[in-house]
Write a protein that holds these residues in place. Structure first.
Motif, PDB file in Angstrom:
ATOM      1  N   GLN A 153      24.218  25.997  48.453  1.00  0.00           N
ATOM      2  CA  GLN A 153      24.299  25.961  49.910  1.00  0.00           C
ATOM      3  C   GLN A 153      24.127  24.559  50.486  1.00  0.00           C
ATOM      4  O   GLN A 153      24.224  24.375  51.687  1.00  0.00           O
ATOM      5  CB  GLN A 153      23.226  26.875  50.496  1.00  0.00           C
ATOM      6  N   GLU A 154      23.820  23.578  49.640  1.00  0.00           N
ATOM      7  CA  GLU A 154      23.519  22.237  50.144  1.00  0.00           C
ATOM      8  C   GLU A 154      24.736  21.530  50.737  1.00  0.00           C
ATOM      9  O   GLU A 154      24.605  20.697  51.607  1.00  0.00           O
ATOM     10  CB  GLU A 154      22.913  21.358  49.042  1.00  0.00           C
ATOM     11  N   MET A 155      25.916  21.844  50.240  1.00  0.00           N
ATOM     12  CA  MET A 155      27.104  21.154  50.726  1.00  0.00           C
ATOM     13  C   MET A 155      27.875  22.035  51.695  1.00  0.00           C
ATOM     14  O   MET A 155      28.128  23.196  51.411  1.00  0.00           O
ATOM     15  CB  MET A 155      28.009  20.748  49.570  1.00  0.00           C
ATOM     16  N   SER A 156      28.248  21.464  52.818  1.00  0.00           N
ATOM     17  CA  SER A 156      28.978  22.200  53.845  1.00  0.00           C
ATOM     18  C   SER A 156      30.484  22.140  53.634  1.00  0.00           C
ATOM     19  O   SER A 156      31.184  23.104  53.921  1.00  0.00           O
ATOM     20  CB  SER A 156      28.653  21.637  55.225  1.00  0.00           C
ATOM     21  N   ALA A 157      31.001  20.992  53.171  1.00  0.00           N
ATOM     22  CA  ALA A 157      32.456  20.838  53.053  1.00  0.00           C
ATOM     23  C   ALA A 157      32.813  19.792  52.022  1.00  0.00           C
ATOM     24  O   ALA A 157      32.102  18.808  51.836  1.00  0.00           O
ATOM     25  CB  ALA A 157      33.059  20.457  54.395  1.00  0.00           C
ATOM     26  N   LEU A 158      33.941  20.010  51.364  1.00  0.00           N
ATOM     27  CA  LEU A 158      34.504  19.075  50.399  1.00  0.00           C
ATOM     28  C   LEU A 158      35.878  18.667  50.924  1.00  0.00           C
ATOM     29  O   LEU A 158      36.759  19.505  51.099  1.00  0.00           O
ATOM     30  CB  LEU A 158      34.631  19.754  49.038  1.00  0.00           C
ATOM     31  N   TRP A 159      36.023  17.387  51.214  1.00  0.00           N
ATOM     32  CA  TRP A 159      37.261  16.859  51.796  1.00  0.00           C
ATOM     33  C   TRP A 159      37.976  15.966  50.785  1.00  0.00           C
ATOM     34  O   TRP A 159      37.448  14.932  50.393  1.00  0.00           O
ATOM     35  CB  TRP A 159      36.959  16.014  53.029  1.00  0.00           C
ATOM     36  N   THR A 161      31.831  12.450  61.596  1.00  0.00           N
ATOM     37  CA  THR A 161      30.421  12.253  61.953  1.00  0.00           C
ATOM     38  C   THR A 161      29.953  13.200  63.054  1.00  0.00           C
ATOM     39  O   THR A 161      28.771  13.528  63.120  1.00  0.00           O
ATOM     40  CB  THR A 161      30.139  10.795  62.363  1.00  0.00           C
ATOM     41  N   ALA A 162      30.827  13.681  63.877  1.00  0.00           N
ATOM     42  CA  ALA A 162      30.428  14.622  64.923  1.00  0.00           C
ATOM     43  C   ALA A 162      30.196  16.029  64.360  1.00  0.00           C
ATOM     44  O   ALA A 162      29.476  16.824  64.953  1.00  0.00           O
ATOM     45  CB  ALA A 162      31.481  14.678  66.019  1.00  0.00           C
ATOM     46  N   SER A 163      30.785  16.315  63.215  1.00  0.00           N
ATOM     47  CA  SER A 163      30.703  17.662  62.646  1.00  0.00           C
ATOM     48  C   SER A 163      29.643  17.825  61.558  1.00  0.00           C
ATOM     49  O   SER A 163      29.229  18.950  61.273  1.00  0.00           O
ATOM     50  CB  SER A 163      32.053  18.059  62.058  1.00  0.00           C
ATOM     51  N   TYR A 164      29.232  16.732  60.944  1.00  0.00           N
ATOM     52  CA  TYR A 164      28.297  16.797  59.819  1.00  0.00           C
ATOM     53  C   TYR A 164      27.171  15.787  60.020  1.00  0.00           C
ATOM     54  O   TYR A 164      27.405  14.676  60.467  1.00  0.00           O
ATOM     55  CB  TYR A 164      29.015  16.497  58.501  1.00  0.00           C
ATOM     56  N   SER A 165      25.961  16.167  59.628  1.00  0.00           N
ATOM     57  CA  SER A 165      24.834  15.240  59.765  1.00  0.00           C
ATOM     58  C   SER A 165      24.804  14.201  58.653  1.00  0.00           C
ATOM     59  O   SER A 165      24.241  13.126  58.828  1.00  0.00           O
ATOM     60  CB  SER A 165      23.507  16.009  59.785  1.00  0.00           C
ATOM     61  N   HIS A 166      25.424  14.513  57.511  1.00  0.00           N
ATOM     62  CA  HIS A 166      25.440  13.593  56.376  1.00  0.00           C
ATOM     63  C   HIS A 166      26.835  13.555  55.763  1.00  0.00           C
ATOM     64  O   HIS A 166      27.488  14.594  55.627  1.00  0.00           O
ATOM     65  CB  HIS A 166      24.454  14.041  55.298  1.00  0.00           C
ATOM     66  N   LEU A 167      27.270  12.359  55.377  1.00  0.00           N
ATOM     67  CA  LEU A 167      28.531  12.180  54.655  1.00  0.00           C
ATOM     68  C   LEU A 167      28.219  11.525  53.318  1.00  0.00           C
ATOM     69  O   LEU A 167      27.351  10.670  53.223  1.00  0.00           O
ATOM     70  CB  LEU A 167      29.498  11.283  55.435  1.00  0.00           C
ATOM     71  N   ALA A 168      28.954  11.930  52.287  1.00  0.00           N
ATOM     72  CA  ALA A 168      28.793  11.339  50.958  1.00  0.00           C
ATOM     73  C   ALA A 168      30.176  11.095  50.375  1.00  0.00           C
ATOM     74  O   ALA A 168      31.171  11.649  50.843  1.00  0.00           O
ATOM     75  CB  ALA A 168      27.989  12.269  50.056  1.00  0.00           C
ATOM     76  N   PHE A 169      30.224  10.277  49.360  1.00  0.00           N
ATOM     77  CA  PHE A 169      31.466   9.922  48.686  1.00  0.00           C
ATOM     78  C   PHE A 169      31.363  10.339  47.228  1.00  0.00           C
ATOM     79  O   PHE A 169      30.302  10.234  46.608  1.00  0.00           O
ATOM     80  CB  PHE A 169      31.676   8.410  48.783  1.00  0.00           C
ATOM     81  N   MET A 170      32.469  10.823  46.676  1.00  0.00           N
ATOM     82  CA  MET A 170      32.550  11.145  45.253  1.00  0.00           C
ATOM     83  C   MET A 170      33.952  10.796  44.782  1.00  0.00           C
ATOM     84  O   MET A 170      34.918  11.002  45.519  1.00  0.00           O
ATOM     85  CB  MET A 170      32.270  12.643  45.047  1.00  0.00           C
ATOM     86  N   GLY A 171      34.082  10.274  43.591  1.00  0.00           N
ATOM     87  CA  GLY A 171      35.392   9.989  43.031  1.00  0.00           C
ATOM     88  C   GLY A 171      36.040  11.255  42.500  1.00  0.00           C
ATOM     89  O   GLY A 171      35.347  12.201  42.104  1.00  0.00           O
ATOM     90  N   ASP A 172      37.370  11.287  42.454  1.00  0.00           N
ATOM     91  CA  ASP A 172      38.042  12.500  41.977  1.00  0.00           C
ATOM     92  C   ASP A 172      37.931  12.688  40.471  1.00  0.00           C
ATOM     93  O   ASP A 172      38.325  13.707  39.934  1.00  0.00           O
ATOM     94  CB  ASP A 172      39.503  12.558  42.438  1.00  0.00           C
ATOM     95  N   ASP A 173      37.350  11.692  39.787  1.00  0.00           N
ATOM     96  CA  ASP A 173      37.129  11.842  38.352  1.00  0.00           C
ATOM     97  C   ASP A 173      35.684  12.222  38.023  1.00  0.00           C
ATOM     98  O   ASP A 173      35.324  12.356  36.863  1.00  0.00           O
ATOM     99  CB  ASP A 173      37.527  10.567  37.608  1.00  0.00           C
ATOM    100  N   HIS A 174      34.847  12.433  39.044  1.00  0.00           N
ATOM    101  CA  HIS A 174      33.475  12.901  38.824  1.00  0.00           C
ATOM    102  C   HIS A 174      33.495  14.377  38.483  1.00  0.00           C
ATOM    103  O   HIS A 174      34.403  15.104  38.878  1.00  0.00           O
ATOM    104  CB  HIS A 174      32.615  12.679  40.065  1.00  0.00           C
ATOM    105  N   LEU A 175      32.471  14.825  37.762  1.00  0.00           N
ATOM    106  CA  LEU A 175      32.377  16.226  37.383  1.00  0.00           C
ATOM    107  C   LEU A 175      30.904  16.642  37.354  1.00  0.00           C
ATOM    108  O   LEU A 175      30.221  16.469  36.348  1.00  0.00           O
ATOM    109  CB  LEU A 175      33.031  16.444  36.021  1.00  0.00           C
ATOM    110  N   PRO A 176      30.387  17.175  38.480  1.00  0.00           N
ATOM    111  CA  PRO A 176      28.985  17.590  38.508  1.00  0.00           C
ATOM    112  C   PRO A 176      28.734  18.745  37.540  1.00  0.00           C
ATOM    113  O   PRO A 176      29.610  19.582  37.339  1.00  0.00           O
ATOM    114  CB  PRO A 176      28.772  18.023  39.958  1.00  0.00           C
ATOM    115  N   GLN A 177      27.552  18.741  36.955  1.00  0.00           N
ATOM    116  CA  GLN A 177      27.174  19.780  36.005  1.00  0.00           C
ATOM    117  C   GLN A 177      25.732  20.176  36.235  1.00  0.00           C
ATOM    118  O   GLN A 177      24.937  19.379  36.714  1.00  0.00           O
ATOM    119  CB  GLN A 177      27.338  19.275  34.570  1.00  0.00           C
TER     120      GLN A 177
END
Length: 105
Positions: free
Chosen positions: A29-35, A83-99
């Motif tokens: 639930q921590e992430m609201s959206a992936l763009w 920035t008006a829609s989200y309180s925090h923005l983060a960046f991730m590369g398309d080659d990242h793979l969270p586990q």
């Protein structure tokens, strides 16, 4: 808290789908959206759109007009719009793979 993760991507729709699935499995639930952000003239746009709609409909895909069309300008062009829609923005590369569950020593 609302968190949007921005992922610049170019010519790698398979990476976008793989990342979207991994994020869905790990973020909870921590992430609201992936763009996913592509250049406005991305040649693989149709493939990105079709694959994300079929395999990861929770992810957003946005063409970004930025000059030059590289990662920095693309992020800089899109971030102010979110920035008006989200309180925090983060960046991730398309080659990242969270586990989950993999400790690194």
């Amino acid at each position: 808290m609302s968190l949007a993760v921005l992922v610049p991507t170019k010519g790698r729709p398979e990476n976008a789908v793989r990342l979207a699935k991994a994020v869905r499995e790990t973020a909870g639930q921590e992430m609201s959206a992936l763009w996913f952000l592509t250049d406005a003239g991305e040649p693989a746009w149709d493939e990105y759109h079709a694959r994300l709609q079929a395999e990861a409909p929770w992810a957003f895909l946005e063409p970004v007009k930025a000059r030059p069309q590289r990662v920095g300008p693309v992020l800089n062009a899109m971030a102010p719009n979110l920035t008006a829609s989200y309180s925090h923005l983060a960046f991730m590369g398309d080659d990242h793979l969270p586990q989950i569950g993999r400790a690194h020593v």
